[in-house]
Design a protein around this motif. Structure first.
Motif, mmCIF file in Angstrom:
data_model
loop_
_atom_site.group_PDB
_atom_site.id
_atom_site.type_symbol
_atom_site.label_atom_id
_atom_site.label_comp_id
_atom_site.label_asym_id
_atom_site.label_seq_id
_atom_site.Cartn_x
_atom_site.Cartn_y
_atom_site.Cartn_z
ATOM 1 N N ARG A 237 14.335 -0.233 -16.727
ATOM 2 C CA ARG A 237 15.777 -0.133 -16.483
ATOM 3 C C ARG A 237 16.149 1.266 -15.957
ATOM 4 N N GLN A 238 15.562 2.292 -16.570
ATOM 5 C CA GLN A 238 15.860 3.656 -16.121
ATOM 6 C C GLN A 238 15.425 3.872 -14.673
ATOM 7 N N VAL A 239 14.270 3.321 -14.337
ATOM 8 C CA VAL A 239 13.782 3.445 -12.956
ATOM 9 C C VAL A 239 14.747 2.741 -12.000
ATOM 10 N N GLN A 240 15.201 1.549 -12.375
ATOM 11 C CA GLN A 240 16.137 0.799 -11.525
ATOM 12 C C GLN A 240 17.451 1.546 -11.340
ATOM 13 N N ILE A 241 17.935 2.170 -12.425
ATOM 14 C CA ILE A 241 19.180 2.941 -12.347
ATOM 15 C C ILE A 241 19.000 4.145 -11.417
ATOM 16 N N LEU A 242 17.878 4.827 -11.548
ATOM 17 C CA LEU A 242 17.607 5.973 -10.683
ATOM 18 C C LEU A 242 17.553 5.543 -9.221
ATOM 19 N N CYS A 243 16.961 4.382 -8.967
ATOM 20 C CA CYS A 243 16.907 3.863 -7.600
ATOM 21 C C CYS A 243 18.314 3.580 -7.077
ATOM 22 N N LYS A 244 19.122 2.913 -7.910
ATOM 23 C CA LYS A 244 20.480 2.570 -7.511
ATOM 24 C C LYS A 244 21.293 3.823 -7.207
ATOM 25 N N GLU A 245 21.050 4.869 -7.991
ATOM 26 C CA GLU A 245 21.788 6.118 -7.795
ATOM 27 C C GLU A 245 21.155 6.983 -6.712
ATOM 28 N N LYS B 81 0.834 -1.197 0.000
ATOM 29 C CA LYS B 81 0.000 0.000 0.000
ATOM 30 C C LYS B 81 0.869 1.246 0.000
ATOM 31 N N GLY B 82 0.589 2.160 -0.923
ATOM 32 C CA GLY B 82 1.350 3.392 -0.985
ATOM 33 C C GLY B 82 2.624 3.294 -1.819
ATOM 34 N N TYR B 83 2.901 2.102 -2.320
ATOM 35 C CA TYR B 83 4.111 1.913 -3.126
ATOM 36 C C TYR B 83 3.779 1.362 -4.507
ATOM 37 N N MET B 84 4.663 1.645 -5.443
ATOM 38 C CA MET B 84 4.553 1.083 -6.789
ATOM 39 C C MET B 84 5.806 0.267 -7.051
ATOM 40 N N THR B 85 5.680 -0.692 -7.968
ATOM 41 C CA THR B 85 6.869 -1.429 -8.391
ATOM 42 C C THR B 85 7.607 -0.578 -9.422
ATOM 43 N N ALA B 86 8.834 -0.974 -9.741
ATOM 44 C CA ALA B 86 9.607 -0.263 -10.764
ATOM 45 C C ALA B 86 8.840 -0.271 -12.088
ATOM 46 N N GLN B 87 8.196 -1.407 -12.378
ATOM 47 C CA GLN B 87 7.416 -1.545 -13.611
ATOM 48 C C GLN B 87 6.290 -0.512 -13.667
ATOM 49 N N GLY C 85 12.789 5.506 -2.665
ATOM 50 C CA GLY C 85 12.914 4.250 -3.407
ATOM 51 C C GLY C 85 13.689 3.234 -2.575
ATOM 52 N N GLU C 86 13.142 2.026 -2.453
ATOM 53 C CA GLU C 86 13.769 1.017 -1.608
ATOM 54 C C GLU C 86 13.873 -0.316 -2.303
ATOM 55 N N ARG C 87 14.895 -1.060 -1.999
ATOM 56 C CA ARG C 87 15.061 -2.389 -2.576
ATOM 57 C C ARG C 87 14.413 -3.419 -1.654
ATOM 58 N N MET C 88 13.579 -4.261 -2.248
ATOM 59 C CA MET C 88 12.977 -5.359 -1.480
ATOM 60 C C MET C 88 13.326 -6.646 -2.210
ATOM 61 N N GLY C 89 14.330 -7.345 -1.727
ATOM 62 C CA GLY C 89 14.764 -8.549 -2.419
ATOM 63 C C GLY C 89 15.284 -8.187 -3.790
ATOM 64 N N LYS C 90 14.639 -8.710 -4.831
ATOM 65 C CA LYS C 90 15.121 -8.447 -6.187
ATOM 66 C C LYS C 90 14.415 -7.275 -6.842
ATOM 67 N N ILE C 91 13.423 -6.715 -6.180
ATOM 68 C CA ILE C 91 12.673 -5.633 -6.823
ATOM 69 C C ILE C 91 12.830 -4.320 -6.065
ATOM 70 N N TRP C 92 12.564 -3.250 -6.786
ATOM 71 C CA TRP C 92 12.563 -1.922 -6.178
ATOM 72 C C TRP C 92 11.117 -1.510 -5.957
ATOM 73 N N ILE C 93 10.864 -0.847 -4.830
ATOM 74 C CA ILE C 93 9.546 -0.270 -4.600
ATOM 75 C C ILE C 93 9.720 1.233 -4.452
ATOM 76 N N ILE C 94 8.778 1.960 -5.031
ATOM 77 C CA ILE C 94 8.866 3.416 -5.088
ATOM 78 C C ILE C 94 7.570 3.994 -4.532
#
Length: 68
Positions: free
Chosen positions: A25-33, A8-14, A39-48
């Motif tokens: 990919r751009q969203v993942q790069i922005l998260c990494k940077e 709730k309140g979060y979206m996936t990178a997709q 933006g947070e990493r949860m296991g293999k996915i990013w949540i925003i």
């Protein structure tokens, strides 16, 4: 498809990519940077956070500072 990772309140990178009109990919790069606030990493996915602002493209200024 099943989006079990959705919180709730979060979206996936997709979902964020679709909302912002960019690639996943751009969203993942922005998260990494760490350019997406909250933006947070949860296991293999990013949540925003759903209300996270899309980072602006003023790379010239922000990139110089970010180079380590």
């Amino acid at each position: 498809g099943e989006r079990g990772a959705h919180m709730k309140g979060y979206m996936t990178a997709q979902e964020t990519a679709e909302k912002w009109g960019v690639t996943v990919r751009q969203v993942q790069i922005l998260c990494k940077e760490e350019r997406i606030a909250g933006g947070e990493r949860m296991g293999k996915i990013w949540i925003i956070p759903e209300n996270a602002p899309k980072p602006t493209r003023n790379k010239a200024k922000s990139m110089k500072i970010a180079v380590v």
